[in-house]
Design a protein around this motif. Structure first.
Motif, mmCIF file in Angstrom:
data_model
loop_
_atom_site.group_PDB
_atom_site.id
_atom_site.type_symbol
_atom_site.label_atom_id
_atom_site.label_comp_id
_atom_site.label_asym_id
_atom_site.label_seq_id
_atom_site.Cartn_x
_atom_site.Cartn_y
_atom_site.Cartn_z
ATOM 1 N N UNK A 1 -7.383 6.275 -12.495
ATOM 2 C CA UNK A 1 -7.190 7.011 -13.737
ATOM 3 C C UNK A 1 -6.180 8.143 -13.558
ATOM 4 N N UNK A 2 -6.211 8.794 -12.395
ATOM 5 C CA UNK A 2 -5.272 9.881 -12.133
ATOM 6 C C UNK A 2 -3.836 9.373 -12.091
ATOM 7 N N UNK A 3 -3.619 8.254 -11.413
ATOM 8 C CA UNK A 3 -2.264 7.693 -11.341
ATOM 9 C C UNK A 3 -1.772 7.319 -12.729
ATOM 10 N N UNK A 4 -2.623 6.724 -13.544
ATOM 11 C CA UNK A 4 -2.228 6.360 -14.908
ATOM 12 C C UNK A 4 -1.803 7.598 -15.697
ATOM 13 N N UNK A 5 -2.529 8.708 -15.535
ATOM 14 C CA UNK A 5 -2.154 9.950 -16.230
ATOM 15 C C UNK A 5 -0.844 10.499 -15.697
ATOM 16 N N UNK B 1 2.830 7.731 -4.128
ATOM 17 C CA UNK B 1 2.403 7.212 -2.824
ATOM 18 C C UNK B 1 0.883 7.151 -2.738
ATOM 19 N N UNK B 2 0.373 6.124 -2.087
ATOM 20 C CA UNK B 2 -1.071 5.991 -1.884
ATOM 21 C C UNK B 2 -1.534 6.968 -0.810
ATOM 22 N N UNK C 1 0.805 -1.213 0.000
ATOM 23 C CA UNK C 1 0.000 0.000 0.000
ATOM 24 C C UNK C 1 0.842 1.268 0.000
ATOM 25 N N UNK C 2 2.147 1.124 -0.115
ATOM 26 C CA UNK C 2 2.994 2.310 -0.063
ATOM 27 C C UNK C 2 2.788 3.205 -1.281
ATOM 28 N N UNK C 3 2.677 2.597 -2.463
ATOM 29 C CA UNK C 3 2.663 3.388 -3.692
ATOM 30 C C UNK C 3 2.199 2.521 -4.848
ATOM 31 N N UNK C 4 1.909 3.175 -5.964
ATOM 32 C CA UNK C 4 1.747 2.494 -7.242
ATOM 33 C C UNK C 4 2.997 2.764 -8.067
ATOM 34 N N UNK C 5 3.508 1.725 -8.711
ATOM 35 C CA UNK C 5 4.786 1.815 -9.429
ATOM 36 C C UNK C 5 4.595 1.453 -10.893
ATOM 37 N N UNK D 1 0.670 12.228 -3.512
ATOM 38 C CA UNK D 1 -0.527 11.388 -3.589
ATOM 39 C C UNK D 1 -1.665 12.064 -4.346
ATOM 40 N N UNK D 2 -2.558 11.249 -4.877
ATOM 41 C CA UNK D 2 -3.804 11.759 -5.447
ATOM 42 C C UNK D 2 -4.587 12.453 -4.327
ATOM 43 N N UNK D 3 -5.118 13.646 -4.571
ATOM 44 C CA UNK D 3 -5.803 14.350 -3.474
ATOM 45 C C UNK D 3 -7.123 13.680 -3.089
ATOM 46 N N UNK D 4 -7.531 13.837 -1.818
ATOM 47 C CA UNK D 4 -8.854 13.372 -1.410
ATOM 48 C C UNK D 4 -9.913 14.121 -2.227
ATOM 49 N N UNK D 5 -11.103 13.551 -2.356
ATOM 50 C CA UNK D 5 -11.637 12.378 -1.655
ATOM 51 C C UNK D 5 -11.435 11.069 -2.396
ATOM 52 N N UNK D 6 -10.603 11.067 -3.426
ATOM 53 C CA UNK D 6 -10.463 9.870 -4.258
ATOM 54 C C UNK D 6 -9.500 8.893 -3.592
ATOM 55 N N UNK D 7 -10.028 7.792 -3.075
ATOM 56 C CA UNK D 7 -9.225 6.835 -2.328
ATOM 57 C C UNK D 7 -8.263 6.068 -3.223
ATOM 58 N N UNK D 8 -7.012 6.003 -2.791
ATOM 59 C CA UNK D 8 -5.970 5.278 -3.527
ATOM 60 C C UNK D 8 -5.230 4.388 -2.539
ATOM 61 N N UNK D 9 -5.209 3.087 -2.809
ATOM 62 C CA UNK D 9 -4.607 2.112 -1.896
ATOM 63 C C UNK D 9 -3.301 1.529 -2.436
#
Length: 417
Positions: A201-205, A119-120, A100-104, A154-162
């Motif tokens: 979608x945000x992380x992919x961008x 980072x998530x 859950x630390x990050x998406x790589x 990190x992606x800003x709230x309220x969009x949950x990222x794990x």
């Protein structure tokens, strides 16, 4: 040379069973139990040794500062005055679950040819929502070579990222361009869906991924309702192999077809529900195994002992190994302390495909460095923590000293805060 590296979180000295994770059946079931932080950390370090013995490249992340007084101060309180719920959250050792630390996204997948890490934000659960600043600090230190890595906020709230617990990458080999799969939930169950489609979608961008090689797939409501709070509880991928439960995804045939269009080499190993129920899969953490490529060829599953102790699961695994598929070996790791809090082998690690020479060597592991950590853990980690102990200043001080001693021994004092 690009290599897959497993970065495991060292279990922190405040490891406890406060039952903070709604939807995580093991966490809820074991609320109030006496935890054994020393055993938990040594079990995690033993898994790192196993990975080294298999010829894998291994890294680690440090425990975060606990209790998190800065977080409590932002809430207008402190450890002495906080409600039990806030005190529990401030003492959480959940950053040990580095998945859950990050998406790589490795360099072969990104537009600028660098490895991207986000980072998530972990906003769904209060006890994890304050992890990301500590995670970001470690990522910025470990992957400081800007020619090779890009670290995002990190992606800003309220969009949950794990993080990577809901992300899979499939490829012909780790150093080749891959197809990245972001698995999200909708929340039509008694439990919260922790990964939002918008965050994926945000992380992919942010990572500059090719839309043609990026898939957003919905996790099935049945899996979430059964306790699969993250996708990595019901599915795991490695190179061209997807190992998943039949009920992992809302529309698995659409997902499989999309993957095959981009990756003709794809091999799907699907475990039927009539062979292994969702309940058995989740209780045993069959899919929360590490699926790894061995240096000599073939793949192995690194499984928790609970998988061997679940008859339907172990029977299915033995039948699979007896066949001629890509997964050739089974290895068991004793992670009972982590498992009792709802985290198996895959929860404890973040996968990063990179050239090891581009990484701060203090975050890479050898047998000798594990021995140093084992010595510190044995000497300084609490043997037991009961729920009432979390309110005791003497424990807070013990936890701080233990972490500080480890950082000093591993020459990572700049993380002391």
């Amino acid at each position: 040379m690009l290599t897959e590296i497993n970065f495991d979180g060292i279990v922190g000295p405040s490891h406890n069973y406060a039952g903070l994770s709604h939807g995580n059946l093991a966490s809820t079931k074991n609320f109030g139990r006496v935890s054994r932080p020393r055993d938990a950390a040594l079990q995690g370090l033993a898994k790192m040794r196993l990975n080294l013995e298999l010829g894998l490249t291994q890294g680690w992340f440090m425990p975060q500062d606990r209790p998190d007084e800065a977080w409590l101060a932002r809430l207008g309180t402190d450890m002495a005055q906080a409600t039990p719920e806030l005190r529990y959250a401030a003492m959480s050792a959940s950053s040990m679950w580095a998945a859950n630390a990050a998406t790589v996204s490795p360099a072969p997948d990104t537009a600028d040819g660098r490895c991207h890490l986000t980072p998530a934000n972990l906003v769904t659960m209060a006890h994890r929502s304050h992890e990301w600043p500590g995670t970001l600090a470690q990522l910025q230190l470990a992957f400081a070579a800007k020619d090779h890595f890009a670290i995002h906020e990190p992606v800003p709230p309220p969009f949950g990222d794990e993080g990577a617990a809901n992300h899979m990458r499939l490829c012909a080999s780790h150093d080749r361009p891959g197809v990245e799969v972001f698995v999200y939930g909708v929340g039509a169950t008694p439990f919260p869906a922790r990964q939002h489609r918008e965050a994926s979608a945000a992380v992919a961008r942010l990572h500059g991924l090719d839309p043609e090689r990026t898939i957003l797939a919905r996790q099935s409501d049945e899996a979430i309702a059964a306790g699969a709070f993250h996708n990595d509880v019901v599915a795991v991928a490695n190179e061209a192999v997807l190992f998943a439960h039949e009920q992992a995804f809302a529309d698995r045939e659409v997902l499989y077809a999309a993957l095959r269009r981009q990756l003709p080499e794809l091999v799907v190993i699907e475990v039927p529900a009539d062979s292994v129920s969702l309940a058995d899969a989740i209780a045993s953490y069959l899919f929360n195994a590490q699926l790894v490529t061995l240096p000599g060829g073939g793949m192995a599953l690194i499984l928790p002992g609970e998988a061997r102790a679940t008859p339907a699961v172990w029977s299915w695994l033995e039948q699979m190994i007896a066949g001629n598929g890509p997964i050739r070996e089974l290895h068991i790791a004793d992670l009972r302390e982590s498992m009792a809090n709802g985290g198996g082998p895959a929860c404890l690690r973040l996968r990063v495909v990179a050239d090891p020479v581009t990484i701060d060597p203090r975050f890479l592991v050898s047998s000798e460095r594990i021995a140093v950590a084992e010595r510190i853990v044995t000497q300084h980690w609490p043997e037991e923590i009961a729920p009432d102990d979390l309110a005791r200043p003497s424990l807070w001080q013990t936890v701080r000293v233990a972490r500080s001693t480890l950082l000093d021994a591993l020459d990572l004092d700049e993380l002391a805060g």
